[in-house]
Design an enzyme around this catalytic site. Sequence first.
Site, PDB file in Angstrom:
ATOM      1  N   SER A 303      30.819   5.894 -28.467  1.00 14.65           N
ATOM      2  CA  SER A 303      31.402   6.802 -29.449  1.00 14.65           C
ATOM      3  C   SER A 303      31.715   8.177 -28.867  1.00 14.65           C
ATOM      4  CB  SER A 303      30.461   6.881 -30.655  1.00 14.65           C
ATOM      5  OG  SER A 303      31.061   7.556 -31.724  1.00 14.65           O
ATOM      6  N   ASP A 314      41.154  11.136 -18.289  1.00 17.30           N
ATOM      7  CA  ASP A 314      42.615  11.166 -18.472  1.00 17.30           C
ATOM      8  C   ASP A 314      43.234  12.439 -17.908  1.00 17.30           C
ATOM      9  OD1 ASP A 314      42.486   8.727 -19.651  1.00 17.30           O
ATOM     10  OD2 ASP A 314      43.278   9.332 -21.600  1.00 17.30           O
ATOM     11  N   LYS A 328      32.707   1.704 -28.626  1.00 13.04           N
ATOM     12  CA  LYS A 328      32.803   2.010 -30.056  1.00 13.04           C
ATOM     13  C   LYS A 328      33.886   3.079 -30.244  1.00 13.04           C
ATOM     14  CE  LYS A 328      30.350   3.676 -34.125  1.00 13.04           C
ATOM     15  NZ  LYS A 328      31.335   4.748 -34.405  1.00 13.04           N
TER      16      LYS A 328
END
Length: 450
Positions: A303, A314, A328
């Site tokens: 999460s 990224d 998740k």
Amino acid sequence: MQKPGRTKKVALGFMVVAIALITFIGISTQRRCNAQGGNDYEYIGLFTDVMTIVKKNYVEEVDSKKLIYGAINGMLAALDPHSSFMTPDTFKEMKIDTKGAFGGLGIEISIKDGILTVISPIEDTPAQRAGIKAGDQIIKIDDRFTKDLSITDAVKRMRGPKGTKVVLTIMREGFDRPKEFPLLRDIIQVKSVKSRLFDGGYGYVRVAQFQERTDEDFAKALKSLVDENKGKPLAGLVLDLRNDPGGLLDQAVKISDHFVENGKLIVYTAGREKESKMQFVASNRSKEPGYPIVVLINAGSASASEIVAGALQDHKRGIVMGTQSFGKGSVQTIIPLSDDSGLRLTTARYYTPLGRSIQAKGITPDIVVEQVELPKEPTKREMMFVREKDLENHFEGDGSTADKPADKQDEPKEKDKKPLDPLKVDYQLMRAVDLLKSWDILKTLGSVNK
């Protein structure tokens, strides 16, 4: 004065109009329900029929509230493992959890393939000390099988007063049969951020869970590391998110915001409703210097911790190391209800800045490093090496304590033993720090060769 016959006719007229109006409303409601994607009106009627039959014919008298709560639980359990109904007591406990103090075992759980599964044990809790691991399947809680338990029910059974006992029956890869783990409940005081400085000015920050004060504590940890480094910027940072089950979305965004450039996307969410389509971008707060970062993750990272790892990966702000994370990638909205109960409803999926969905996939490390159990007493590994003192006819030193054979020196007492250096027993952390040091060496070589 009106005649009796006329009065009856007027009353009958009103009755006809009322019946017609009720019929019209019913038909309109049913048509609207049908237009919204299904004969909801008919199914609601079916539910009330069943409830009426149960209340009338069940072997014992049943409380309506119990039936309604049970029906809501069943409805949400049919959606996904993370949507749930919280009774007033459970809802109150949930709000306490985010503040970092509650009574229980210290386990974050989910349902995977229909089985109650440990996402991760929380650091320094009864669960972690007993050896519970990420990926463990909880078969029973005391004598109650977990097969038909919701997450809410399972959490409720594991919670309890400090000092009370609970037995978890665990199945794990490598076990021939389920094994019982007896645990004593404790007050779980989760310290969400821990830090330390390694030689060479390399910082280490561990985030155990994302709570209300996590970003505030994180900022203090970074400052204290710089202070400990005599005011000089860190040479590099290990951000440890292993076995971090997640927590508050806004705290994950704020942690990422320390490293991501102003205006850059950190995470975005997408769902059916307009309110569930959100973008979170980096603010104009002051940023950390551009030192190299290694983010450690494993199967217990879920999460919010995946949001941070995904954002730094990224934007190429950090190297992600470890093993595949939990996966998740959904957002749960907490909705208070009229009787002080609450609804935890999955309303969106979240995506990394490059549009990667993490749901059921997880974050893939840039460098895969499995955790290896290292000997807790590294000196024993040296027994295989031949040294000068082992050679025949070797001559002795000057008789100082330093030259005495190791087995003749006084062994340190238990109370004098220092805590084990994590860089000698934590293989993944060792590799992360080695990578940061290599980074500096390669950078130096690059500047020399120019």
